[in-house]
Design a protein around this motif. Structure first.
Motif, mmCIF file in Angstrom:
data_model
loop_
_atom_site.group_PDB
_atom_site.id
_atom_site.type_symbol
_atom_site.label_atom_id
_atom_site.label_comp_id
_atom_site.label_asym_id
_atom_site.label_seq_id
_atom_site.Cartn_x
_atom_site.Cartn_y
_atom_site.Cartn_z
ATOM 1 N N ASN A 1 0.860 -1.182 0.000
ATOM 2 C CA ASN A 1 0.000 0.000 0.000
ATOM 3 C C ASN A 1 0.900 1.236 0.000
ATOM 4 N N VAL A 2 0.686 2.139 -0.949
ATOM 5 C CA VAL A 2 1.496 3.353 -1.059
ATOM 6 C C VAL A 2 0.562 4.563 -0.999
ATOM 7 N N THR A 3 0.906 5.551 -0.175
ATOM 8 C CA THR A 3 0.146 6.796 -0.145
ATOM 9 C C THR A 3 0.869 7.824 -0.998
ATOM 10 N N LEU A 4 0.233 8.224 -2.079
ATOM 11 C CA LEU A 4 0.824 9.174 -3.017
ATOM 12 C C LEU A 4 0.320 10.583 -2.726
ATOM 13 N N GLY A 5 1.146 11.581 -3.001
ATOM 14 C CA GLY A 5 0.760 12.967 -2.801
ATOM 15 C C GLY A 5 1.212 13.556 -1.483
ATOM 16 N N LEU A 6 1.781 12.744 -0.603
ATOM 17 C CA LEU A 6 2.294 13.259 0.667
ATOM 18 C C LEU A 6 3.660 13.906 0.447
ATOM 19 N N PRO A 7 4.077 14.790 1.352
ATOM 20 C CA PRO A 7 5.430 15.341 1.256
ATOM 21 C C PRO A 7 6.507 14.356 1.714
ATOM 22 N N ILE A 8 6.087 13.180 2.184
ATOM 23 C CA ILE A 8 7.019 12.130 2.581
ATOM 24 C C ILE A 8 6.661 10.847 1.842
ATOM 25 N N VAL A 9 7.569 9.878 1.852
ATOM 26 C CA VAL A 9 7.287 8.551 1.308
ATOM 27 C C VAL A 9 6.626 7.712 2.396
ATOM 28 N N ARG A 10 5.480 7.096 2.066
ATOM 29 C CA ARG A 10 4.820 6.197 3.003
ATOM 30 C C ARG A 10 4.338 4.945 2.287
ATOM 31 N N THR A 11 4.717 3.789 2.818
ATOM 32 C CA THR A 11 4.214 2.510 2.329
ATOM 33 C C THR A 11 3.681 1.702 3.509
ATOM 34 N N SER A 12 2.983 0.622 3.180
ATOM 35 C CA SER A 12 2.401 -0.211 4.229
ATOM 36 C C SER A 12 2.175 -1.614 3.699
ATOM 37 N N VAL A 13 2.001 -2.546 4.618
ATOM 38 C CA VAL A 13 1.561 -3.892 4.237
ATOM 39 C C VAL A 13 0.150 -3.816 3.698
ATOM 40 N N ASP A 14 -0.260 -4.827 2.950
ATOM 41 C CA ASP A 14 -1.610 -4.823 2.362
ATOM 42 C C ASP A 14 -2.582 -5.682 3.153
ATOM 43 N N HIS A 15 -2.193 -6.122 4.355
ATOM 44 C CA HIS A 15 -3.081 -6.989 5.138
ATOM 45 C C HIS A 15 -3.445 -6.310 6.460
#
Length: 365
Positions: free
Chosen positions: A320-334
């Motif tokens: 899971n990736v959150t786009l548009g933030l001023p930082i990079v953020r990813t997450s597990v998909d579960h």
């Protein structure tokens, strides 16, 4: 993603050389801050196991130390590998194979019960998300990775700011004052972005506006570019069956989605971003073509339209990736997987993939 992109995260995670002063030295591994999710679920276990198994990344876990040491025992990670750190200098001193535990993490008053989060656990999850986010915002870490949290436990915890919590995407967008945010999922077989996220299905047709369609398409094209696609091929899925069948089954495709595609094309052209947008395409067709490699990505109109194919094609590996933030953020998909919590059997592959992709995207920036 094609095979070259699946190899990219490890190579991008700090393995390159930096030249200066006539001598060559290896680049310092990037620092990734990880909020460990619900302490009553599998989050601490996959966070410890994932962080302990990645290479060329310095991981800092944000969570209760006692909970993390309990998780380490469950997943058979030696206690000495968890090292409490309180700043950049301490993080830089982490030896290969060591995992940082952030000293400023909110602590629980007692060990959490597996599968039964209470108000304190909900408040702690939110505090850990915010603390890990601040580490990235302040430059201590290069990227944020979030473990599986309980939306209900957070929203009912009574902690400041918890009542409006609908998910990481919305919360981080507010906290970081992002102008627009987009939820996306990336795996080896499918990359997809969402026009709407955590809203009731009955509200989706009105929420699918041209502006929101354009937002998701633009940010998906940018993500695909960061993943190595020079001119990504993106299909925008329809909302209705058979793309509305010329208006017989709904007219959102004509009134909202097609104008959104045109708006996205104009935004991409102004920014100099190359992309090939098509649509509205029936969702079943769009995802089938993407799965066989004929498309690089798909814009989905609502949550399950994206997550069902994503999890069918890459469960345990999709990020899971959150786009548009001023930082990079990813997450597990579960999720929190309360039924597995405490067994040590939770699969850490998703956390490893999330850490690797976070490092890759941080390098791309």
């Amino acid at each position: 993603m094609k095979s070259p992109d699946r190899r990219a995260p490890r190579a991008a995670a700090g393995a390159g050389a930096v030249r200066g002063g006539g001598r060559s030295r290896r680049a310092a591994p990037p620092v990734v801050a990880i909020s460990v999710g619900c302490p009553s679920g599998v989050g601490p276990e996959v966070a410890v196991a994932g962080a302990a198994s990645v290479e060329n990344v310095r991981c800092v876990l944000v969570g209760d130390e006692a909970i993390l040491r309990r998780a380490a025992r469950l997943v058979r990670v030696a206690a000495r590998r968890l090292v409490v750190v309180d700043g950049s200098a301490a993080i830089e001193q982490l030896a290969p194979g060591e995992v940082g535990v952030w000293a400023g993490s909110m602590r629980l008053s007692r060990p959490s019960a597996f599968g039964r989060p209470e108000a304190e656990e909900g408040a702690a999850q939110l505090a850990w998300i915010d603390a890990a986010t601040d580490l990235v915002r302040e430059g201590v870490a290069a990227a944020l990775v979030t473990g599986p949290a309980s939306k209900h436990a957070i929203a009912t915890s009574g902690a400041p700011g918890s009542a409006d919590f609908l998910g990481h995407t919305e919360h981080l967008g507010r906290r970081l004052r992002a102008r627009e945010v987009t939820m996306a999922f990336a795996s080896g077989k499918l990359v997809t972005a969402l026009v709407t996220t955590h809203v009731p299905l009955r509200e989706v047709p009105e929420a699918v506006s041209p502006r929101e369609v354009a937002r998701a398409a633009v940010w998906l094209a940018r993500l695909l570019s960061d993943l190595g696609r020079e001119k990504p091929r993106v299909a925008v899925a329809a909302l209705n069956p058979h793309a509305g069948e010329g208006g017989l089954l709904g007219d959102e495709e004509q009134r909202q989605i097609a104008p959104g595609i045109r708006l996205a094309s104009r935004r991409l052209a102004r920014s100099g971003q190359l992309a090939e947008l098509t649509g509205p395409v029936g969702a079943e067709t769009a995802f089938r073509l993407a799965a066989r490699g004929a498309l690089d990505g798909v814009v989905a109109m609502y949550h399950d339209q994206a997550t069902i194919p994503s999890k069918l094609l890459g469960f345990g590996e999709a990020v899971n990736v959150t786009l548009g933030l001023p930082i990079v953020r990813t997450s597990v998909d579960h999720g929190t997987a309360y039924d597995l919590a405490g067994t040590g059997r939770a699969d850490p592959r998703g956390m490893r993939e999330a850490i690797a992709l976070a490092a890759q995207l941080a390098a791309a920036r």
